[in-house]
Design an enzyme around this catalytic site. Structure first.
Site, short mmCIF file in Angstrom:
data_model
loop_
_atom_site.label_atom_id
_atom_site.label_comp_id
_atom_site.label_asym_id
_atom_site.label_seq_id
_atom_site.Cartn_x
_atom_site.Cartn_y
_atom_site.Cartn_z
N LYS A 190 1.11 9.18 -5.08
CA LYS A 190 -0.24 9.05 -5.11
C LYS A 190 -1.36 10.16 -5.29
CE LYS A 190 -3.04 7.17 -1.32
NZ LYS A 190 -3.32 6.32 0.14
N SER A 242 -8.30 1.62 5.29
CA SER A 242 -7.07 1.90 5.47
C SER A 242 -6.63 2.21 6.82
CB SER A 242 -6.78 3.26 4.66
OG SER A 242 -6.72 3.18 3.28
N HIS A 270 -10.42 -2.93 1.88
CA HIS A 270 -10.87 -1.82 1.20
C HIS A 270 -11.87 -1.90 0.17
CE1 HIS A 270 -9.38 2.67 1.71
NE2 HIS A 270 -10.62 2.38 2.13
N ASP A 276 0.77 -1.43 0.04
CA ASP A 276 -0.04 0.11 -0.06
C ASP A 276 0.85 1.20 0.18
OD1 ASP A 276 -2.05 1.89 0.34
OD2 ASP A 276 -3.19 0.77 2.07
N ASP A 277 0.51 2.00 -1.02
CA ASP A 277 1.55 3.16 -1.23
C ASP A 277 3.11 3.06 -1.44
OD1 ASP A 277 -1.08 4.47 -0.76
OD2 ASP A 277 -0.50 5.47 0.90
N ARG A 302 -7.89 -1.31 -5.96
CA ARG A 302 -7.93 -2.65 -5.65
C ARG A 302 -9.12 -3.53 -6.53
NH1 ARG A 302 -5.04 -3.11 -0.64
NH2 ARG A 302 -3.95 -1.06 -0.44
N LYS A 335 -5.33 -5.58 4.19
CA LYS A 335 -6.11 -4.63 3.84
C LYS A 335 -7.14 -5.07 2.75
CE LYS A 335 -6.32 -0.01 2.20
NZ LYS A 335 -5.49 1.24 1.84
N HIS A 368 1.49 2.26 4.06
CA HIS A 368 0.56 3.26 4.03
C HIS A 368 0.77 4.08 5.64
CE1 HIS A 368 -3.30 5.61 4.70
NE2 HIS A 368 -3.47 5.24 3.50
N CYS A 419 -6.57 3.92 -2.97
CA CYS A 419 -6.86 2.86 -2.43
C CYS A 419 -7.85 1.97 -3.28
CB CYS A 419 -6.91 2.84 -1.12
SG CYS A 419 -5.67 3.64 -0.10
N ASP A 422 -0.36 -0.73 -5.07
CA ASP A 422 -1.55 -0.20 -5.44
C ASP A 422 -1.53 1.17 -6.01
OD1 ASP A 422 -0.99 1.08 -2.99
OD2 ASP A 422 -3.13 1.12 -2.26
N ASN A 423 -0.65 2.18 -5.58
CA ASN A 423 -0.40 3.35 -5.93
C ASN A 423 1.00 3.70 -5.62
OD1 ASN A 423 -2.98 3.81 -4.10
ND2 ASN A 423 -0.79 4.70 -3.48
#
Length: 392
Positions: free
Chosen positions: A289, A150, A127, A32-33, A76, A125, A216, A72, A268-269
């Site tokens: 992001k 998150s 989300h 994540d991130d 996903r 996670k 994240h 996010c 994810d980003n």
């Protein structure tokens, strides 16, 4: 040919046939991130990622792999369904208690695998909605452990104190409220669950999805990795995530599954740049992001499948997370969803077929609802005028 030789030949043929009939396992590790520049093969500084570098050495390093949207829930959605999130009305990052979520009528990756008898699990996670009808067990997963959104969506958020306590789920049940100790141990727990799942299902095909909540913010790391890198807390977090990758690879190898398991690592980003020393790196690319610039969309990506993906190779052709569902469906001989999807089969690119090209005419980069921010085709990218969150 004597009788012994004939029996041996028939036995060998039977073993070969059985091996050929077994469907490949698939593991997707989804951080994540995490920025493009946050793994060793992409030039990470201040920390090392020996296990991800090992994946690249034993598999294939993708230099142009993209998220479908740089935030996010939308990202996903694309991974799980093979669709641009806009097609499904999924935008941004869902808040706790949102009435919106991934439509149960959509076909997810896990449901694709279930059509072929796979064991499925998601640890991390989610989300994609926190009401029960939106949770993983209602979208094709046999097992789920983790947080529903998150890790900053809790009362300690720096600007929004109205978030409810952060829940920790087992299946459809809330185990308890997650506190700071839980966040420090989350990577360890998710890794242990993943290794146990692999050990329990080594005799049958499985799909394992590991969407880590880190890196994240807020950043948390176990005591084992605290203070172990020159990059501070962020580097420590990435070091622990890399350790997790190593534990999963080791479980696969120890169980003799390396030649029958595709492992995919991506994010994810891009990184949330506004957090300074607690933020990741986009490497040589602009922004992070929440933007359609390369820093927001281009992800650190490596894949390994011993004996199928050529070791130590690099793919400079583009790919996107929307392409994983049709690629994996084709790999296991499963039907595509009845509803229209946007992804295409990239197995020739992933397995290094000589001369293979990306079959898309273009990739479309949306943000928020239906704001088209950029279009990429071949080696060109058109960025349209738009507002965006900036490092400046």
């Amino acid at each position: 040919m004597n009788k012994i030789a004939l029996v041996s030949l028939l036995a060998l043929a039977a073993l070969t046939s059985a091996a050929a009939e077994r469907l490949p396992n698939v593991v997707i590790i989804f951080t994540d991130d995490q920025g493009y520049g946050d793994i060793g093969v992409n030039g990470a500084e201040g920390f090392e990622t020996p296990n991800l570098d090992r994946m690249a050495k034993e598999g294939r390093h993708f230099t142009r792999w993209y998220a479908a949207q740089a935030v996010c829930s939308a990202s996903r959605t694309a991974l799980m369904t093979g669709c641009y999130p806009n097609r499904l009305g999924m935008h941004g990052a869902l808040s706790p208690g949102s009435r919106h979520g991934l439509n149960p009528e959509e076909t997810t990756l896990a449901e694709v695998f279930k059509t072929k008898g796979y064991a499925t699990a998601a640890f991390g996670k989610w989300h994609l909605g926190d009401h029960e009808k939106f949770l993983p067990l209602q979208h094709g997963f046999d097992e789920y452990f983790g947080i529903p959104y998150s890790n900053d969506m809790w009362p300690q958020h720096p600007t929004n104190k109205n978030f409810p306590p952060l829940p920790l789920y087992e299946g459809n049940e809330r185990l308890r409220i997650a506190d700071e100790h839980d966040q420090r141990m989350m990577t360890t727990w998710l890794t242990a669950r993943s290794v146990d799942f692999i050990n329990r299902h080594r005799e049958q095909p499985f799909f394992l999805y590991v969407p880590h909540p880190q890196p994240h913010v807020p950043l948390y790391v176990s005591e084992r990795f605290a203070g172990t890198t020159k990059r501070g807390l962020y580097g420590d977090v990435i070091a622990e995530l890399d350790w997790s990758v190593g534990e999963i690879l080791n479980a696969i190898d120890t169980n003799g599954l390396a030649e029958n398991t595709l492992v995919i690592f991506t994010s994810d980003n891009g990184p949330w740049l506004s957090y300074g020393t607690h933020a990741g790196s986009s490497g040589p690319f602009r922004e992070g992001k929440g933007t359609a610039w390369e820093g927001g969309m281009r992800e650190p990506t490596v894949m390994r499948w011993t004996g199928t993906i050529p070791a130590g190779t690099v793919c400079d052709e583009p790919g996107m997370n929307i392409d994983l569902l049709p690629t994996l469906a084709g790999l296991i001989g499963a039907p595509l969803p009845e509803r229209e999807i946007d992804g295409k089969d990239l197995l020739p690119l992933i397995t290094g077929v000589e001369g293979a090209k990306n079959p898309h005419e273009a990739y479309w980069y949306y943000y928020k609802q239906n704001e088209l921010h950029a279009v990429a085709s071949g080696t060109w990218k058109l960025v349209l005028p738009h507002s965006y969150r900036s490092l400046d």
